[in-house]
Scaffold this active site. Structure first.
Site, mmCIF file in Angstrom:
data_model
loop_
_atom_site.group_PDB
_atom_site.id
_atom_site.type_symbol
_atom_site.label_atom_id
_atom_site.label_comp_id
_atom_site.label_asym_id
_atom_site.label_seq_id
_atom_site.Cartn_x
_atom_site.Cartn_y
_atom_site.Cartn_z
ATOM 1 N N ARG A 225 0.811 -1.223 0.000
ATOM 2 C CA ARG A 225 0.000 0.000 0.000
ATOM 3 C C ARG A 225 0.846 1.276 0.000
ATOM 4 O O ARG A 225 0.440 2.300 0.523
ATOM 5 C CB ARG A 225 -0.962 0.018 1.193
ATOM 6 C CG ARG A 225 -1.916 -1.147 1.263
ATOM 7 C CD ARG A 225 -2.888 -1.186 0.082
ATOM 8 N NE ARG A 225 -3.755 -2.347 0.188
ATOM 9 C CZ ARG A 225 -3.483 -3.535 -0.346
ATOM 10 N NH1 ARG A 225 -2.375 -3.710 -1.062
ATOM 11 N NH2 ARG A 225 -4.311 -4.545 -0.202
ATOM 12 N N SER B 298 -11.220 0.354 3.060
ATOM 13 C CA SER B 298 -10.431 0.127 4.276
ATOM 14 C C SER B 298 -9.754 1.428 4.708
ATOM 15 O O SER B 298 -9.065 2.061 3.912
ATOM 16 C CB SER B 298 -9.372 -0.947 4.032
ATOM 17 O OG SER B 298 -9.974 -2.191 3.783
ATOM 18 N N GLU C 242 -4.729 4.041 5.416
ATOM 19 C CA GLU C 242 -4.692 4.000 3.948
ATOM 20 C C GLU C 242 -5.303 5.288 3.400
ATOM 21 O O GLU C 242 -4.894 5.786 2.377
ATOM 22 C CB GLU C 242 -5.507 2.815 3.409
ATOM 23 C CG GLU C 242 -4.813 1.473 3.522
ATOM 24 C CD GLU C 242 -5.551 0.384 2.725
ATOM 25 O OE1 GLU C 242 -6.272 0.724 1.765
ATOM 26 O OE2 GLU C 242 -5.410 -0.791 3.080
#
Length: 277
Positions: A156, A203, A273
């Site tokens: 990520r 998320s 995130e």
């Protein structure tokens, strides 16, 4: 098209956020380059806004929305795709070309530009596994072709070795052998476990090494916990829902509360995130 004082709640999937002083939607890479060559303001680039929160005080600069840059083509087996293309559209195109491995993209509610910027992933696959080359543009409107080894790529996170450049095009290569993943099954799995149809950003937190953020949040008894109009989803604890006209501050305060609670209970730092501007 250039607008002024544009509400970013209309362009972020959390349906919250302040005003952008200026808001530009280019209809071609050349139009984007021409705009940037004369622009002197700070710039933020957005696609579907599915991983973004603009604070309530807004953004004193120009937000550039790339969703009209959505070209798709194939040359031999290499797919060329513009940054504003949705991942769902890309997934369908990959399948139509009898290539495989991109099924997971159908479950990610974002664009190619966002997937490149954060190495988006789902169901054990990550976007940069399939990247051959990218085209970038700097804040002066100059374009460059960059190889994969010019980026530091991890879970990520993607760090370019050249500062002040953003993604406009990707060249991708997928598999020619059939995958055992099925788009319909992946979407059913996603819909069964995630709060689909409610304003959220996917998320919120990255999974810590060897852990799942959702499990930590649930074990901290935070499912259903609300601050203002922002609530932790009862269906998936790593989702925050805009349940009742939440402000960006409500959402950010809830994020901070979750981080502090998980830290105090498990001594684990949850990293977002979600990008907060």
């Amino acid at each position: 098209m250039l607008k002024h004082n544009e509400p970013m709640a209309s362009h972020c999937s959390l349906r919250s956020g302040g005003l952008a002083q200026d808001f530009f939607t280019p209809n071609s890479i050349q139009a984007l380059a021409d705009f940037l060559s004369t622009n002197t303001q700070p710039v933020v680039f957005v696609g579907l806004g599915s991983n973004l929160l603009i604070r309530d005080q807004g953004f004193n600069g120009v937000v550039v929305k790339l969703t009209q840059l959505n070209a798709l083509s194939i040359n031999q087996s290499t797919i060329s795709v513009s940054a504003g293309t949705t991942l769902a559209k890309l997934s369908r195109f990959i399948h139509s070309q009898h290539q495989y491995g991109g099924e997971f993209l159908s479950a990610i509610p974002g664009t190619v530009g966002g997937a490149l910027a954060m190495n988006a992933g789902a169901f054990g696959s990550e976007f940069w596994q399939y990247v051959v080359q990218v085209q970038t543009m700097n804040s002066s409107g100059e374009t460059f072709w960059r190889s994969v080894d010019e980026f530091n790529i991890s879970y990520r996170q993607v760090t370019p070795k050249h500062a002040d450049e953003f993604f406009v095009t990707a060249k991708l290569a997928f598999n020619t052998e059939k995958s055992d993943q099925d788009v319909k099954q992946l979407l059913l799995k996603r819909n069964a476990s995630q709060p689909i149809g409610l304003p959220s950003c996917g998320s919120v937190f990255k999974n810590p090494p060897g852990q799942y953020a959702a499990e930590l949040i649930e074990q901290a008894n935070l499912k259903g916990y609300c601050i203002g109009g922002a609530c932790v989803s009862n269906k998936h604890a790593n989702f925050i829902i805009n349940q009742n006209k939440a402000t960006a501050s409500d959402i950010e305060n809830l994020i901070t509360h979750i981080q502090q609670t998980v830290k105090s209970k498990f001594n684990i730092n949850l990293e977002t995130e979600l990008i907060i501007i």
